[in-house]
Each structure stands twice: as C-alpha cells, then as structure tokens.
Design a protein around this motif. Structure first.
Motif, PDB file in Angstrom:
ATOM      1  N   ALA A 162       0.832  -1.211   0.000  1.00 54.02           N
ATOM      2  CA  ALA A 162       0.000   0.000   0.000  1.00 54.02           C
ATOM      3  C   ALA A 162       0.861   1.253   0.000  1.00 54.02           C
ATOM      4  CB  ALA A 162      -0.928  -0.008   1.210  1.00 54.02           C
ATOM      5  N   ALA A 163       1.921   1.267   0.802  1.00 53.85           N
ATOM      6  CA  ALA A 163       2.805   2.433   0.866  1.00 53.85           C
ATOM      7  C   ALA A 163       3.559   2.614  -0.446  1.00 53.85           C
ATOM      8  CB  ALA A 163       3.779   2.279   2.027  1.00 53.85           C
ATOM      9  N   ALA A 164       3.977   1.485  -1.045  1.00 53.38           N
ATOM     10  CA  ALA A 164       4.660   1.559  -2.330  1.00 53.38           C
ATOM     11  C   ALA A 164       3.718   2.114  -3.395  1.00 53.38           C
ATOM     12  CB  ALA A 164       5.171   0.179  -2.733  1.00 53.38           C
ATOM     13  N   GLY A 165       2.465   1.648  -3.386  1.00 56.47           N
ATOM     14  CA  GLY A 165       1.490   2.137  -4.352  1.00 56.47           C
ATOM     15  C   GLY A 165       1.172   3.603  -4.164  1.00 56.47           C
ATOM     16  N   ALA A 166       1.248   4.093  -2.921  1.00 54.76           N
ATOM     17  CA  ALA A 166       0.986   5.503  -2.630  1.00 54.76           C
ATOM     18  C   ALA A 166       2.204   6.378  -2.869  1.00 54.76           C
ATOM     19  CB  ALA A 166       0.525   5.648  -1.182  1.00 54.76           C
ATOM     20  N   ASP A 167       3.307   5.761  -3.269  1.00 60.53           N
ATOM     21  CA  ASP A 167       4.565   6.468  -3.560  1.00 60.53           C
ATOM     22  C   ASP A 167       5.083   7.237  -2.345  1.00 60.53           C
ATOM     23  OD1 ASP A 167       6.717   7.032  -5.175  1.00 60.53           O
ATOM     24  OD2 ASP A 167       5.834   8.849  -6.019  1.00 60.53           O
ATOM     25  N   LEU A 168       5.011   6.618  -1.179  1.00 58.58           N
ATOM     26  CA  LEU A 168       5.560   7.214   0.040  1.00 58.58           C
ATOM     27  C   LEU A 168       7.009   6.801   0.221  1.00 58.58           C
ATOM     28  CD1 LEU A 168       2.633   6.441   2.514  1.00 58.58           C
ATOM     29  CD2 LEU A 168       3.172   8.666   1.510  1.00 58.58           C
ATOM     30  N   VAL A 169       7.823   7.703   0.730  1.00 64.21           N
ATOM     31  CA  VAL A 169       9.134   7.292   1.249  1.00 64.21           C
ATOM     32  C   VAL A 169       8.868   6.375   2.427  1.00 64.21           C
ATOM     33  CG1 VAL A 169      11.268   8.071   2.358  1.00 64.21           C
ATOM     34  CG2 VAL A 169      10.249   9.427   0.515  1.00 64.21           C
ATOM     35  N   MET A 170       9.670   5.296   2.558  1.00 62.38           N
ATOM     36  CA  MET A 170       9.449   4.332   3.642  1.00 62.38           C
ATOM     37  C   MET A 170      10.695   4.183   4.503  1.00 62.38           C
ATOM     38  SD  MET A 170       7.243   1.301   1.835  1.00 62.38           S
ATOM     39  CE  MET A 170       7.560   1.723   0.133  1.00 62.38           C
ATOM     40  N   ALA A 171      10.494   4.236   5.810  1.00 65.94           N
ATOM     41  CA  ALA A 171      11.568   3.936   6.760  1.00 65.94           C
ATOM     42  C   ALA A 171      11.266   2.588   7.382  1.00 65.94           C
ATOM     43  CB  ALA A 171      11.644   5.019   7.835  1.00 65.94           C
ATOM     44  N   PHE A 172      12.219   1.646   7.269  1.00 67.85           N
ATOM     45  CA  PHE A 172      12.023   0.301   7.809  1.00 67.85           C
ATOM     46  C   PHE A 172      12.846   0.106   9.083  1.00 67.85           C
ATOM     47  CE2 PHE A 172      11.125  -0.689   3.223  1.00 67.85           C
ATOM     48  CZ  PHE A 172       9.802  -1.055   3.405  1.00 67.85           C
ATOM     49  N   TYR A 173      12.137  -0.220  10.166  1.00 71.97           N
ATOM     50  CA  TYR A 173      12.788  -0.607  11.414  1.00 71.97           C
ATOM     51  C   TYR A 173      12.860  -2.139  11.469  1.00 71.97           C
ATOM     52  CZ  TYR A 173      12.652   4.036  13.617  1.00 71.97           C
ATOM     53  OH  TYR A 173      12.864   5.362  13.942  1.00 71.97           O
ATOM     54  N   ASN A 174      13.783  -2.647  12.282  1.00 66.79           N
ATOM     55  CA  ASN A 174      13.922  -4.093  12.496  1.00 66.79           C
ATOM     56  C   ASN A 174      13.961  -4.856  11.164  1.00 66.79           C
ATOM     57  OD1 ASN A 174      13.552  -3.615  15.365  1.00 66.79           O
ATOM     58  ND2 ASN A 174      11.366  -3.442  14.920  1.00 66.79           N
ATOM     59  N   ARG A 214      11.836 -10.385   0.956  1.00 72.42           N
ATOM     60  CA  ARG A 214      10.460 -10.329   0.468  1.00 72.42           C
ATOM     61  C   ARG A 214       9.999  -8.884   0.346  1.00 72.42           C
ATOM     62  NH1 ARG A 214       6.723 -11.193  -2.909  1.00 72.42           N
ATOM     63  NH2 ARG A 214       4.588 -11.210  -2.068  1.00 72.42           N
ATOM     64  N   ALA A 215      10.396  -8.018   1.285  1.00 75.20           N
ATOM     65  CA  ALA A 215      10.020  -6.605   1.214  1.00 75.20           C
ATOM     66  C   ALA A 215      10.611  -5.953  -0.032  1.00 75.20           C
ATOM     67  CB  ALA A 215      10.491  -5.877   2.470  1.00 75.20           C
ATOM     68  N   ILE A 216      11.879  -6.261  -0.324  1.00 73.38           N
ATOM     69  CA  ILE A 216      12.516  -5.725  -1.537  1.00 73.38           C
ATOM     70  C   ILE A 216      11.773  -6.192  -2.783  1.00 73.38           C
ATOM     71  CG2 ILE A 216      14.644  -5.749  -2.913  1.00 73.38           C
ATOM     72  CD1 ILE A 216      16.181  -6.055  -0.233  1.00 73.38           C
ATOM     73  N   GLU A 217      11.399  -7.452  -2.785  1.00 66.83           N
ATOM     74  CA  GLU A 217      10.664  -8.020  -3.919  1.00 66.83           C
ATOM     75  C   GLU A 217       9.346  -7.283  -4.147  1.00 66.83           C
ATOM     76  OE1 GLU A 217       8.431 -12.253  -4.802  1.00 66.83           O
ATOM     77  OE2 GLU A 217      10.315 -12.286  -3.663  1.00 66.83           O
ATOM     78  N   ILE A 218       8.622  -6.988  -3.066  1.00 65.87           N
ATOM     79  CA  ILE A 218       7.348  -6.269  -3.175  1.00 65.87           C
ATOM     80  C   ILE A 218       7.583  -4.852  -3.704  1.00 65.87           C
ATOM     81  CG2 ILE A 218       5.387  -5.335  -1.872  1.00 65.87           C
ATOM     82  CD1 ILE A 218       5.786  -7.693   0.082  1.00 65.87           C
ATOM     83  N   LEU A 219       8.605  -4.199  -3.197  1.00 62.53           N
ATOM     84  CA  LEU A 219       8.883  -2.823  -3.612  1.00 62.53           C
ATOM     85  C   LEU A 219       9.222  -2.739  -5.093  1.00 62.53           C
ATOM     86  CD1 LEU A 219      10.987  -1.648  -0.533  1.00 62.53           C
ATOM     87  CD2 LEU A 219       8.752  -0.763  -1.208  1.00 62.53           C
ATOM     88  N   LEU A 220       9.989  -3.715  -5.590  1.00 61.39           N
ATOM     89  CA  LEU A 220      10.412  -3.695  -6.993  1.00 61.39           C
ATOM     90  C   LEU A 220       9.244  -3.917  -7.953  1.00 61.39           C
ATOM     91  CD1 LEU A 220      13.838  -5.546  -6.774  1.00 61.39           C
ATOM     92  CD2 LEU A 220      13.454  -3.168  -7.490  1.00 61.39           C
ATOM     93  N   GLN A 221       8.120  -4.372  -7.434  1.00 67.14           N
ATOM     94  CA  GLN A 221       6.946  -4.556  -8.290  1.00 67.14           C
ATOM     95  C   GLN A 221       6.350  -3.223  -8.722  1.00 67.14           C
ATOM     96  OE1 GLN A 221       4.228  -7.083  -6.158  1.00 67.14           O
ATOM     97  NE2 GLN A 221       5.652  -8.818  -6.088  1.00 67.14           N
ATOM     98  N   SER A 222       6.550  -2.175  -7.936  1.00 66.17           N
ATOM     99  CA  SER A 222       5.943  -0.883  -8.276  1.00 66.17           C
ATOM    100  C   SER A 222       6.935   0.281  -8.228  1.00 66.17           C
ATOM    101  CB  SER A 222       4.768  -0.581  -7.330  1.00 66.17           C
ATOM    102  OG  SER A 222       5.207  -0.554  -5.991  1.00 66.17           O
ATOM    103  N   ARG A 223       8.153   0.023  -7.818  1.00 66.44           N
ATOM    104  CA  ARG A 223       9.126   1.118  -7.665  1.00 66.44           C
ATOM    105  C   ARG A 223      10.343   0.860  -8.527  1.00 66.44           C
ATOM    106  NH1 ARG A 223       8.926   4.184  -2.100  1.00 66.44           N
ATOM    107  NH2 ARG A 223       6.793   4.087  -2.885  1.00 66.44           N
ATOM    108  N   ASP A 224      10.859   1.912  -9.148  1.00 64.04           N
ATOM    109  CA  ASP A 224      11.999   1.809 -10.057  1.00 64.04           C
ATOM    110  C   ASP A 224      13.223   1.255  -9.334  1.00 64.04           C
ATOM    111  OD1 ASP A 224      14.409   2.743 -11.650  1.00 64.04           O
ATOM    112  OD2 ASP A 224      12.785   3.445 -12.939  1.00 64.04           O
TER     113      ASP A 224
END
Length: 584
Positions: free
Chosen positions: A486-498, A510-520
């Motif tokens: 959802a955050a990737a689709g909304a084009d938000l900058v994301m800060a990942f903890y832990n 898995r998070a990287i994989e999801i991000l690459l689906q919608s982010r350059d």
C-alpha cells in the motif's frame, strides 16, 4: 520550602572534577559547560553571559567555577531588588575558595558553608551579622520562614549598633547563637506558627510544624480546593508558611484537587497506606481518617487543633513539636517517565531527557540502552532486563512508580516509535491495576533512528513518508506485506525498522521483492547503521542493488519515493533528498 537545585557553571575542562564533587552534594543539580571547552556536562552553552543572566532571571542558584569579577560584571545590569536575588557563588577552579556574592536573603551563606564543607575549605563569608552573631537572620535554617525580610536589614543594623533583642517562642538556632538576648529588649524575634502582622522592630519566623491532612476531595474543583484550604488556615489562625506538607491516603494519588493545593502552597504532598496510620484512643476521632493522617505525619508529641472547617472540606490539622521535613514522611506520588535517549549517547539527548534521568530514583531498561544513557548519580538504582521483555519491564516500572519512586524507563531513539511508551500503556490498558492510576506518567521524546539517518545524508524524509517495522513477532507477516504494498502504491518514502535478525532472515528479501513490483530499481536506498554510536556508517545504494545481507538489526533502512533525488558532491559523497513539491 523546597530548595531549587543549583546550576554549576564551568568554562573549561579543568573545572570538571570540582563541579562533579559539588554536584554530587546537591541532588538534581546540573553542570553547565561551555561548548568546545568542556565535555561530559548535563547542559552545553555557547554564551556565558546569556546563560548566567537567564539562570539568574529564573531564580536558579548559581555556582560558577570561575573568577568572581566575571560573575559580577555579567550580572550587574540585573541587580535591582535583593529580595529577588537567587544565591550566586564563585568557586575557585581548584576548590580552594568559596565566595558568596549575591542572595543573602535566600541562603547564599548557608550554601557557601555546605559547598566549603564538601570541598574541605573555609567559606569566604563577609556578612557582619553572620560573623558576629553566629547565625543568619536573613536566611534562617531549613524548616523556618522569615515573614518580613524587608525589615531585617534595619533590624540587624540596630543589633550591630548595640541594641538588644528578646526571643518569643523556641528555636535552638536562635538560643544557641551569639545574639544579645535580654528579657526586656525593645527588639523582638518571634517564632510562631500563627499568622501575625510583623513590625519593623519584630522579626517573625514561622516554623514549618503544620501538617494538613486532606481526604475525600473527589468532587471538589482544584481552584475551590485551594480556596477552602486558605479559608481553613485563616480560620485556624495559621500562617501558610508554617505548613510543612499536605498528606493523604494512597488512593488519593493523582487527585487534581490535592495536587493543586500542594502546588499553590509550594510544599510537599505525601501519602500513607491505611495500615501506617496511628491509632487514636479518642472516640471523637476514632473514625476520622483525616485526624489519623495528620497525627501520623506530625509525629510523636504532636496534637490536633480545633478550628472552623467548611462543610465542603474534609481535613484535619496537627502541629508537630519541631519543624519537620515532609519529604522524609510517607511516599510521594510516583512518577514514571518514558524517555528516548536518541540513537546514540549524551549528545543526542534533549535537555528534558537529561533532567529526567538525573532526577529519577530508578532507571529501568534494556542493558545496552541503559549503558548509552550514562552513569548514575549517587543514590540511583539501575534495573536491567532483556530486550525481549518489554511488557514485563513495563509492569515492573509501573509497580516501582506505584511505590512512590521516580522511575525513568529508557528507550533508544524515540520511546513512542516501536519502543517502550506503547508497552507501558499496553500494560496499563490490559492489567488495569488500581494502584497504577495515581502515577504521574509522561513521555519525553527523543531523536528517532530515521531522523538521525535522514539528517546524516540530507533530507530524504522531506515529503510524505511512512514507518514500518519488518518484525513479525507481534503482528502477522501478511499485514506487513499489505502495508508495504500500500505504501509503495501511494509512492511514500518508507523507513524500515527491524529489517533483519538472526531469527528473521527472509522478510527483508520479500520486502525488496514487493517494492520492486511498483518502484523503479534506481530508487535511492539509505542504510544507516550504529547511528550516533562508534562505528556509525551511512551509505546509499539503489533499490536494484540492495541485498538483505547489506542490513542487520542495527540498520535503519530508508527507501525513497519516485521523487527522491541524489545530488553528487565534489569529493565523491552524495546528498539525498525528497523535494517538498510533488510532481508526477
């Protein structure tokens, strides 16, 4: 009246040993150090004059380890009313001299004696009255209040000129002095708890011997409670300055009316368990809890006094045989502060957090974070626990505060971001222990890891962003995946903890994989590790280059939006920022 902890001001590192020795003698004191010339101080300053004048204006006692002339020239423009001057002292850098400069009406000579005793030297007291009479009429000892200081100067001048004085009432500090005491003298010193009108030829001292017990104030507004207590004291003929403290049962902790009364009169508020109250023989008072509370507070040989009491107020007043320190009786309202120390050590802490840590009786937290918080002062206790015991740690801290302690629960970063503040409120919500309801709870924010990482590389959080923890210990991984998408689709900058740990090794991939689906794949990624600590590193790569092994549990990951930009720097480094204006 409670004494304000002093500010100890130093201009160079050579003054640090003496400053710490003095600070250890005054709980709650803070060491102010000049930036770039001192380290390991509580508060840093860059302008000596502004700092000293600000402390003086707020009536904070000042102990400056420097030449007396510097202090005099700095504060000279502010000197107009000696009744408003806080104690100001100069101490030699090697501790060989303690010189009281200002604040004769507020105990500067007594403060000088205390400091000198701690340093093993003689104070340089020049006040003639103090020297000749072996007592300070302008600043009586703890437990006594001078009602008419404006008359004291002339009164003391008359004594120095040969006048005699008679004492009405009892006070050992007067009877054991060198005052010229005769029974029929024209000058009088009166020691009384009664509210009387002083005169120029009569100094009035109020001993703090009055214990006021308050019960059943639940339905009284704070402002009304203050007015009613004022009326009670007036009806009893007692001076407000004779009140040593207000007292109640523990189930009244947190009652706004009682808190307001204590704050208005500026005296301690203390609490008892029902089992701690003295037993009364009189049938008249056998069911009067207020009477039991007042007599328990005032101690042996105390007695209740009669007065007209408003029907709206349930209270009792007892007079002690001697002035007493209310802070040594019963327990105070427990305090619990959840503080954030920032991602690193002392330089990352706010002044508020430093003050809380210094004043707390107990520190509670994960060992590593307590180490970052600094060293304990004398009398403080430290309670270490494992990093995975957040709820148990919160319960322990709440129980400790409920016993009357002042507790600091220590988190790194900001305590409200994936940290202990939420754990404390979870415990309160689900356990609902009645004794926790009266605790004074506050949250003191800190610099978060994402702020530290962003600041180190530029301004990647300059536009809309979100924060997600990749830990699935307390929430299902399916929920985390939904939020990342959802955050990737909304084009938000994301800060990942832990982002990763020894037990959680696949979630980041898995998070990287999801991000690459919608982010350059060229999207900037910032990796901040050990922020604010030895070995800090901040590096930038692209989302396509980013691999799970690039991070660990001490890494904060920021993934840019489609708008996030990289600016090359002259010598090979880069800045990263996200523009404030969004253009799609």
């Amino acid at each position: 009246m409670n004494r304000i902890p002093p500010a100890i001001v130093i201009l160079g590192q050579n003054s640090q040993p003496i400053a710490k020795k003095i600070s250890a003698h005054f709980p709650g004191s803070q060491i102010y150090g000049l930036i770039d010339r001192t380290d390991d101080t509580d508060i840093n300053f860059s302008n000596f004059g502004e700092t000293l004048r600000e402390l003086f204006a707020t009536e904070t006692p000042i102990i400056s380890i420097c030449a007396a002339g510097i202090i005099i020239r700095t504060l000279a423009p502010l000197l107009s009313d000696k009744r408003a001057e806080p104690p100001v002292l100069a101490v030699a850098e090697d501790g060989s001299a303690v010189v009281p400069l200002l604040g004769g009406l507020h105990g500067v000579n007594d403060l000088a004696r205390e400091i000198a005793a701690a340093l093993g030297v003689q104070p340089a007291i020049t006040t003639t009255g103090d020297i000749r009479f072996r007592t300070a009429l302008l600043s009586p000892p703890q437990g006594y209040y001078l009602a008419n200081p404006e008359d004291a100067k002339t009164f003391i001048s008359n004594l120095l000129a040969g006048a005699k004085v008679r004492i009405e009432g009892a006070a050992s500090w007067l009877s054991e002095s060198n005052l010229p005491i005769v029974p029929d003298a024209k000058l009088t010193i009166r020691v009384t708890e009664k509210a009387i009108a002083p005169t120029p030829d009569c100094l009035v001292y109020h001993p703090q011997i009055t214990a006021v017990a308050l019960t059943k104030l639940s339905n009284i507004e704070p402002e009304i409670a203050v007015s009613l207590v004022q009326q009670v004291l007036e009806n009893a003929g007692l001076a407000a300055a004779s009140v040593a403290g207000f007292f109640a049962l523990k189930d009244e902790m947190g009652n706004p009316a009682i808190e307001a009364v204590s704050q208005y009169f500026k005296v301690p508020l203390r609490f008892f368990n029902l089992s701690e109250l003295v037993e009364l023989d009189s049938i008249e008072f056998i069911e009067n809890k207020a009477a039991q509370i007042a007599l328990t507070a005032a101690g042996a040989n105390s007695h209740l006094i009669e007065y007209d009491r408003p029907n709206a107020l349930n209270c009792a007043i007892a007079l002690a045989a001697q002035p007493f320190d209310a802070r040594a009786i019963g327990v105070s309202r427990g305090k619990l502060a959840i503080v954030g120390t920032g991602p690193g050590g002392a330089p990352w802490m706010s002044p508020e957090v430093k003050e809380i840590l210094r004043e707390a009786t107990d520190w509670v937290g994960y060992k590593f974070y307590l180490d970052l918080a600094g060293t304990l002062r004398e009398g403080q206790k430290r309670h270490d626990s494992d990093n995975r015991e957040e709820i148990d740690r919160a319960r322990f801290a709440l129980d400790l505060a409920a016993s009357g302690k002042s507790v600091a629960v220590v988190s790194s970063g900001d305590p409200g971001i994936f940290a202990m503040a939420a754990a404390v409120f979870e415990a309160i919500d689900f356990d609902a222990k009645p004794e926790w309801q009266g605790i004074d709870i506050r949250v003191a924010p800190g610099i978060s890891a994402m702020q530290a990482a962003a600041a180190a590389i530029g301004a990647p959080l300059g536009h809309d962003f979100c924060v997600i923890s990749l830990s699935d210990i307390l929430k299902p991984w399916e929920v985390i995946e939904q939020r990342i998408a959802a955050a990737a689709g909304a084009d938000l900058v994301m800060a990942f903890y832990n982002p990763i740990s020894k037990q959680r090794i696949w979630q980041l991939a898995r998070a990287i994989e999801i991000l690459l689906q919608s982010r350059d794949a060229k999207t900037p990624v910032i990796l901040g590790r050990n922020l604010g600590r030895p070995g800090q590193s901040v590096r930038v790569c692209t989302l396509g280059e980013f691999q799970p092994e690039d991070a660990d549990m001490r890494t904060l990951v920021i993934v840019g939006s489609s708008q996030t930009r990289i600016i090359p720097r002259k010598y090979g480094d880069v800045w990263v920022y996200t523009p404030r204006r969004y253009e799609k």
